[in-house]
Design an enzyme around this catalytic site. Structure first.
Site, PDB file in Angstrom:
ATOM      1  N   HIS C  80     -32.543  19.667 -13.721  1.00 39.95           N
ATOM      2  CA  HIS C  80     -31.757  18.917 -14.713  1.00 39.95           C
ATOM      3  C   HIS C  80     -30.830  19.823 -15.536  1.00 39.95           C
ATOM      4  CE1 HIS C  80     -34.754  15.870 -13.771  1.00 39.95           C
ATOM      5  NE2 HIS C  80     -35.701  16.688 -14.182  1.00 39.95           N
ATOM      6  N   SER C 103     -28.059  19.813 -10.615  1.00 43.86           N
ATOM      7  CA  SER C 103     -29.092  19.023 -11.264  1.00 43.86           C
ATOM      8  C   SER C 103     -30.005  18.447 -10.193  1.00 43.86           C
ATOM      9  CB  SER C 103     -28.469  17.910 -12.088  1.00 43.86           C
ATOM     10  OG  SER C 103     -29.363  17.498 -13.096  1.00 43.86           O
ATOM     11  N   SER C 108     -29.332  13.124 -14.998  1.00 38.82           N
ATOM     12  CA  SER C 108     -29.923  13.990 -16.006  1.00 38.82           C
ATOM     13  C   SER C 108     -29.000  15.078 -16.560  1.00 38.82           C
ATOM     14  CB  SER C 108     -31.194  14.640 -15.451  1.00 38.82           C
ATOM     15  OG  SER C 108     -30.884  15.516 -14.401  1.00 38.82           O
ATOM     16  N   ASP C 157     -36.943  21.789  -8.869  1.00 43.34           N
ATOM     17  CA  ASP C 157     -37.606  20.788  -9.694  1.00 43.34           C
ATOM     18  C   ASP C 157     -37.650  19.488  -8.900  1.00 43.34           C
ATOM     19  OD1 ASP C 157     -38.405  18.847 -11.503  1.00 43.34           O
ATOM     20  OD2 ASP C 157     -37.230  19.650 -13.157  1.00 43.34           O
ATOM     21  N   GLU C 223     -41.002  23.396 -10.472  1.00 44.90           N
ATOM     22  CA  GLU C 223     -41.196  22.966 -11.848  1.00 44.90           C
ATOM     23  C   GLU C 223     -42.184  21.826 -12.026  1.00 44.90           C
ATOM     24  OE1 GLU C 223     -39.972  24.211 -14.554  1.00 44.90           O
ATOM     25  OE2 GLU C 223     -40.071  22.623 -16.054  1.00 44.90           O
ATOM     26  N   ASN C 248     -45.591  24.275 -12.413  1.00 49.47           N
ATOM     27  CA  ASN C 248     -46.082  23.047 -13.048  1.00 49.47           C
ATOM     28  C   ASN C 248     -47.506  23.194 -13.560  1.00 49.47           C
ATOM     29  OD1 ASN C 248     -45.863  20.027 -13.527  1.00 49.47           O
ATOM     30  ND2 ASN C 248     -47.706  20.150 -12.247  1.00 49.47           N
ATOM     31  N   LYS C 253     -47.205  24.784 -19.083  1.00 49.01           N
ATOM     32  CA  LYS C 253     -46.236  23.812 -18.591  1.00 49.01           C
ATOM     33  C   LYS C 253     -46.866  22.420 -18.602  1.00 49.01           C
ATOM     34  CE  LYS C 253     -43.313  21.398 -16.036  1.00 49.01           C
ATOM     35  NZ  LYS C 253     -43.549  20.026 -15.580  1.00 49.01           N
ATOM     36  N   ASP C 257     -45.291  20.473 -21.591  1.00 48.19           N
ATOM     37  CA  ASP C 257     -44.070  19.769 -21.224  1.00 48.19           C
ATOM     38  C   ASP C 257     -44.394  18.319 -20.850  1.00 48.19           C
ATOM     39  OD1 ASP C 257     -41.612  19.083 -20.165  1.00 48.19           O
ATOM     40  OD2 ASP C 257     -41.499  20.741 -18.761  1.00 48.19           O
ATOM     41  N   ASN C 258     -45.329  18.156 -19.922  1.00 43.24           N
ATOM     42  CA  ASN C 258     -45.650  16.813 -19.431  1.00 43.24           C
ATOM     43  C   ASN C 258     -46.216  15.939 -20.545  1.00 43.24           C
ATOM     44  OD1 ASN C 258     -45.121  18.423 -17.229  1.00 43.24           O
ATOM     45  ND2 ASN C 258     -46.796  17.655 -15.969  1.00 43.24           N
ATOM     46  N   CYS C 262     -43.149  14.380 -23.077  1.00 40.62           N
ATOM     47  CA  CYS C 262     -42.993  12.931 -22.883  1.00 40.62           C
ATOM     48  C   CYS C 262     -43.333  12.167 -24.158  1.00 40.62           C
ATOM     49  CB  CYS C 262     -43.870  12.446 -21.734  1.00 40.62           C
ATOM     50  SG  CYS C 262     -43.274  13.042 -20.139  1.00 40.62           S
ATOM     51  N   HIS C 368     -41.082  11.471 -11.857  1.00 40.03           N
ATOM     52  CA  HIS C 368     -39.953  12.224 -11.309  1.00 40.03           C
ATOM     53  C   HIS C 368     -39.044  11.384 -10.416  1.00 40.03           C
ATOM     54  CE1 HIS C 368     -37.739  15.857 -10.387  1.00 40.03           C
ATOM     55  NE2 HIS C 368     -37.621  15.367  -9.171  1.00 40.03           N
ATOM     56  N   HIS C 422     -36.558  16.406 -22.574  1.00 40.19           N
ATOM     57  CA  HIS C 422     -37.532  17.022 -23.472  1.00 40.19           C
ATOM     58  C   HIS C 422     -36.847  17.983 -24.424  1.00 40.19           C
ATOM     59  CE1 HIS C 422     -41.083  16.112 -20.587  1.00 40.19           C
ATOM     60  NE2 HIS C 422     -40.460  15.052 -21.009  1.00 40.19           N
ATOM     61  N   SER C 430     -42.059  25.770 -20.700  1.00 44.07           N
ATOM     62  CA  SER C 430     -41.924  25.589 -19.251  1.00 44.07           C
ATOM     63  C   SER C 430     -41.039  26.676 -18.655  1.00 44.07           C
ATOM     64  CB  SER C 430     -41.295  24.228 -18.950  1.00 44.07           C
ATOM     65  OG  SER C 430     -42.121  23.210 -19.428  1.00 44.07           O
ATOM     66  N   GLN C 434     -40.986  29.784 -15.827  1.00 38.24           N
ATOM     67  CA  GLN C 434     -40.036  29.935 -14.725  1.00 38.24           C
ATOM     68  C   GLN C 434     -39.506  31.368 -14.651  1.00 38.24           C
ATOM     69  OE1 GLN C 434     -39.218  28.302 -12.186  1.00 38.24           O
ATOM     70  NE2 GLN C 434     -39.417  26.085 -12.553  1.00 38.24           N
TER      71      GLN C 434
END
Lengths: 503, 503, 503, 503
Positions: C80, C103, C108, C157, C223, C248, C253, C257-258, C262, C368, C422, C430, C434
């Site tokens: 993204h 992306s 996104s 990703d 990701e 992930n 992460k 992140d998740n 969210c 996703h 996010h 995250s 990476q």
């Protein structure tokens, strides 16, 4: 006009100005001034979505529409020209009223909402990002129904429409007495300069303009804490010129719109303006009234550590019971990431505070007027640099530290400036109160029921507003039995609580 | 006495009885009747802990103790004889009062608290697990100061002390008029039978006993919603015999004790009585007033799915805004695991509901009186079987299904019956209001300031109560500047809100 | 390619197409294709704000920048193209890498971010609202470094970049073996048609194109859950062509992140797209993994009543412990107001469900791929009418009932389609993973440490990522003493938990 | 025995002692030693209530009872002898086992539960308030099945039963080698002195006692983090004498019992021990693992302001995301009101911290062993005064300041010492894992499947445990379709997650 000073800000305005704005007209001849009429279709689509979320207003249309109770009534409204307000306006027109409208904040108009209403339903003078001159021009246009004079009823939010009439009448009386015209140079307050200019110009064409308005006026229904405070001050000083219904203090307004509305719209505004992660941050909420409670709840739930500043020990103790720390702004100014003012008072966050903040601390206001944050002090700070990230999101960099703070909506209502204000459902509660208040004023226009005082709606109407919103949420109320009703001495149909009940 | 019927229950009492209780005396000659005086040391230790948690009461001792404002005053109290109440009593005595006390609920006394007070400070008549005869005997003992008559002041909770005097006066006047003595057989209400018996027996020894009390009485301060409701009913019907201060409606009482107190004590009572896991359960809270709000919040936070029943659309809408479903009891009676009544009304959960509940559903009441749950219907249900798990925790098994429900504290206040009631800190708020109310009544005893009406404390005293509790929690209030004070027309020292403000 | 089918959707695409897109070049000769390069300044401003919120990435620049570890490395990223990703890209370039980017979702891209990067730092091929043909053209451009072949490293990703190479290699081998070229007509899957077309066209110019890429490639860091699942499937079937690091499943992460990402972005997307009041609504979250937990928490905190659907009894029991009801979609489809899919599975909300929903129910996906919601079924439903309220917000009206549902982002990732994804802080966690993963792959490129398998980062690096984010939030960690360290057999500097620890 | 030191405390014990305890026998000849057998009826009533709340265990009885899989198996358990454990024991006997039991904590026994089991079902050696000598006597009695030797299976919690056997075997081997008997004087650790005494005395009667136990033993299932840590240490050092199943790390144990159990039982213990109001207080939770997360959540929800201390940056970042401040104990020791240790480490709150705390600060531990709080330092502090408010609630007054702190359960597990531990429902999850683990060990006793290593239960059994608990809470799971199952490569019947999934 001491009670006006709060909303004053000449920051973005030149010292002199002229009213070179032109009114436009629809095919049907209705006046308007909006940003872009072509957004009307988009506005209409969102309006239709909003209708589904505003069961109170739709119930008013169903109940009162057939009898056209507002037949013949002219209503002027000064209230954020949003999608939700559009549904209010079309409820008023569905009940027979003619309507003129302006926004009560330079940033709060949703242009597609204004376009839809201007095209389809009422005279609108409002756009997002007005100058203060434009703002007051719109207000004056909204109140001016042409040769025939002013409105029968006013829907006011913050009291600017009410103020213009009161100041106008005062000036006209002074002029009649002494021949003195209002002198914009007589005040340091740049916004009040504009008001005086408008009144002065009005005097030139009609020396009874505002008095005629006053004479016609049946009354005003006022939406918000700040405007209500002004009204009570006028009531106390005996200067209130017409009856007023305090809609703000309906339970279904102040305990819903102010609380749950802000709980929704504060994070919305923060996210749209800055995309900042709220979780983990230290957030300071200045004030723990209904608005502050909503803001603090939202920030806490989003994972911020919230600190509240308060002057009132009771509200402070409420915050403590929720695990929220009570400190002074001075205690935390260097540690916090987000600052929100909700006080209804002035001079809450001064430039001297802002200088001490962390780099990129976010500073915003969700109270009605823009004097909670010392924007003037900020703008005039020697060497300060303003970097506009995007409209309503500015980074201000201090020369000593080369660090900056982020100010939202130029210190004005950030939920309306940076997002879309309160969502439809909660506004339906507030605005159903408005419709009921307007109906009540209009129905009693000739009975003398309402004097030049401030009134609140009776409990049973407040409960009715709530009841109209339950079905949409799938709620099923319990009914008192006759025996229970007698036992607690409460009618089966309510009202269920004494007047002083706090909810 | 229709307004008394709520508290009536003869369930565990035989139809006839005799008052064969004997008063005991301390070495110093002070009367008492408690369960076990040897628990006084334990009571004292917990009292000392509580003092640290009750800054409002300790501040009263510090501020008023030296001047002994209650010198010469006799105070009778009818209010749960707990550790917290013990600190209240010793605050009253520290200010110079003589005190007699009883509990206002048969299950709410903490015996070690009663013992410590009986030994050290005041005449106490109270123990956990009184019969109803014992209960009213204690109440009468509490009001009877010997030959000299009754108290100067009453601290009441639920209004039973006030009721006894009012009923006594009524009976004496009737007797004087007609020679008729009260006839316990004239009522079906078993508890009222007891009241009439006591009054009848009193008449035999002194036919002016309750009138003498009334004449001496300066006033009452009432603690709770239910008692306040009775007082307003008497005020309306013109039968109130002395001034009353409504302590319940101080913000620092009803919005703290009722809300945060119950948020604390409801799960406490559930856990001590049943050890049940609250998380994952479906819990029904009947009523969403302050008490219901506290209960619902506690259950939700503990991981239950909460459903509320309400008659009032405004309170219902508040629940919905917190994500709580509004249904009727009938909708959910077979699905829920925990039922809590908080209404102040009667006949909320009937035996017919209880029959339909899941096996081991928990049924309890946290409202003042025990008629929210149909205990009579349950006890007289054909074939029902009662299994006492432990005191105040009973399993009732229905014959048809052989499944049972668990009823706490025999339908009475479960937080006091199964746990220790509200914690000290929040009671300090309530009881500081009591002290202030008693001081006010006593100070004005001769001025005529208070008529035979119901009064609330003025806002600035309410704010003072809150302020006294901030330091303990480390809070730092913000001070208004003079300019801010003028701008919002609020004195720097408060009061900060209009009377109708809802917090 | 069965594992590819999820992302397939030809809805808005014609059956045939041509790749008539042209690459543009900056003054310095770097390629790009973005919507509007003039937005670069705006992008730069937001990038600078984001840097302050991304302490992990900035720490990487400080720690590794001087040694230029990526000197000589070509990195292609398919992820993204947002402001946060821009900070990642500039971290990679600050460490010496050359970067090309596209992306991984047609909606996104933030165009101002893409512009800033294209102008200042890397070759970007991305814009908001790509067609699927454009999407794959961008992916191919991102992977193609010109005559010299492909990238050294991939940041992926969802796995589309990885997929293109795998499919390309497969096709080339088949071609070499049998002379057969890929036939877009051989598949019903419209998106896969596009992939085959690209590969076929590639074969014409260089029959070893993808094999050369594979040979050069040191590895990929992936990701997200969905991409990781694909990688493990390839590992199991022995078809994985190069080493992969599963980013992930770093705790910092997936559990941040998740979950917290969210929790932030779901309400943000709902508000921006619909302005709907969440409080009081019934919201169904399909799936209670990390993403579902974040969504459910956000909705609950905003005042919705949340119902979760789950296949996994453990996750279901977790939801129940938080007071969340577990039902099937069928149970609630007619009652709920908001539906969110978070499963990573397909066919969650079918058109047959949508037909039964309430008027203006909101349906959206935050998983996703876009096959959780049966968009195909909806689009092909006889007589269905699509009304676009605004981009990414469509009302679909069913002919039978004339009621509609509101679908966000055409069923794709609503937080990126309707909001900005996010927030920076959580993305910094995250993306620091990476950077570390890329550094690790590059450092070990010649050592054989990594085989053609899927790896997770070691615990101490995970902990390091967390540690880099504490200072920004004012946290102060406790240090183990030597004695404590020995007692629990954990080094003073960590790692502090066994590998299987669940957090 | 370095790994044993945690549980050591000789504080309340004299330096020398003798084992003068006598075993009693039921009419049927079964051995026991409990406080009061007459409490068996009360225990039975609560056991019956618990059965309704423990669907997993009851399902095991229904599924496995008929086939009597434990026929012939001797099971020794060392695990808090509560009502919930009683239901576990009777599940084991319902499946055919013979059982002996002791508690694993001197304060955790519920005497009525012990009485009911002793009378009806199994040999119990346990009472609330054992001395350490009594504690180890009980453990030894529990393991000793008479002439025939030891148990076939052990259910352990914290590992003391396992430790006794390992130490016994070590001593016997040493004795065989060198003739040396264990010397209690060889250790400073007072608890280990007791262990050595028991082993020494055992040697005198049977020099192969513990080796015979070891030889018979099929395996152990271990309940808690601390015991599991010991097992892994023995596995690593190659000293583990029999197979072990790590029940703690079943998701349905550690992510439920540790988290939701403590969320329930921490406030329960605080309330029962101190009645303190949690709202408004500052609470410090040391450690943010599963137990700490549960504690912090409970305190936060009850209205406390929570501060967490952590060594692990990942857990710290999780706390921050929930709005919880991360500081060191030193930062807050003088400001907080409540301190809870949850670390599983030692020396967390030292006497030097306690000296600096506020008057009546509450200090308690909810970790397995009692060495998180420096009780030894406190007890030996010069001039310190201990005032026992009630059992398990002590006020310790420091001479310098004359202020005190309140220590719960003498620093041991406060939820079991001051309340009744975790509620039945969540223990049903844990104990169903225990039953399954025991079944598995027993079934595979002769197959060699389990070596002398530590195992966790496979995912599908973990999911089964969860599934058994859904019906009670009214949950309805969704079923994967075949197409969905294939798409995500997960069997319709599960397991649904990879082994490393974190939930």
């Amino acid at each position: 006009s001491p009670h006006h000073s709060p909303s004053t800000s000449a920051r973005s305005n030149p010292p002199t100005f002229s009213m070179a704005l032109s009114v436009e007209k629809t095919a049907s001849g209705r006046e308007y001034k909006v940003k872009d009429l072509s957004q009307a279709d988009f506005g209409r689509l969102e309006l239709e979505l909003a209708e589904v979320e505003m069961p109170g207003l739709m119930a008013c249309r169903a109940e009162f529409g057939p009898s056209q109770p507002f037949k013949g009534a002219r209503i002027s409204g000064s209230l954020h020209m949003t999608i939700q307000t559009a549904v209010l306006i079309e409820t008023l027109t569905a009940l027979g009223a003619e309507v003129r409208w302006c926004s009560c904040n330079i940033f709060s108009t949703q242009d597609h909402a204004a376009a839809a209403i201007a095209r389809d339903s009422a005279a609108v003078f409002a756009w997002k990002g007005e100058t203060l001159e434009e703002y007051w021009w719109c207000t004056e246009r909204c109140l001016d129904w042409g040769a025939g004079g002013g409105p029968d009823l006013i829907v006011d939010d913050g009291g600017d429409a009410t103020l213009l009439i009161h100041e106008g009448v005062k000036a006209e009386e002074e002029f009649e007495r002494s021949g003195k015209v209002p002198d914009p140079a007589s005040t340091d307050n740049p916004e009040f300069k504009i008001v005086l200019t408008i009144i002065r110009d009005g005097l030139k064409t009609d020396a009874r303009k505002y008095r005629k308005m006053k004479e016609r006026l049946v009354g005003v229904s006022e939406e918000t804490t700040t405007g209500v405070k002004r009204l009570y001050q006028m009531q106390e000083s005996g200067t209130l010129l017409f009856p007023a219904i305090n809609v703000n203090d309906s339970v279904t307004k102040s305990k819903f719109d102010n609380l749950y509305g802000c709980r929704h719209s504060l994070p919305d505004g923060l996210m749209r303006a800055t995309d900042v992660m709220i979780a983990g941050k230290v957030a300071v909420v200045c004030g723990y009234g209904d608005v502050g409670k909503g803001c603090a709840a939202a920030l806490k739930q989003a994972g911020a550590r919230v600190i509240v500043t308060e002057i009132d020990p009771i509200c402070a103790l409420q915050a403590l019971m929720e695990g929220i720390q009570i400190l002074t702004l001075e205690d935390v100014v260097s540690d916090a990431d987000i600052f929100v003012t909700t006080t209804g008072n002035k001079d809450i966050i001064m430039v001297d505070h802002m200088r001490k903040m962390k780099n990129n601390a976010i500073v915003c206001n969700i109270g009605h007027f823009d004097n909670e944050i010392d924007m003037n002090g900020l703008e005039t700070y020697p060497g300060v640099k303003r970097i506009t990230i995007k409209p309503q999101t500015d980074r201000w960099v201090f020369p000593e530290t080369n660090t900056g703070i982020i100010v939202l909506a130029e210190g004005r209502l950030m939920n309306l400036g940076c997002a879309t204000g309160h969502p439809s459902f909660v506004m339906s509660c507030s605005f159903t109160n408005q419709v009921i208040a307007q109906l009540e004023l209009w129905k009693e226009k000739a009975t003398g029921k309402y004097e030049k005082k401030v009134y609140v709606l009776p409990k049973h109407l407040d409960e009715k507003v709530a009841a109209l919103h339950l079905g949409k949420l799938g709620a099923r109320l319990t009914k008192l039995t006759k025996a229970q009703s007698e036992y607690i001495s409460i009618p089966v149909e309510g009202p269920y609580k004494p007047a002083a009940y706090r909810y």
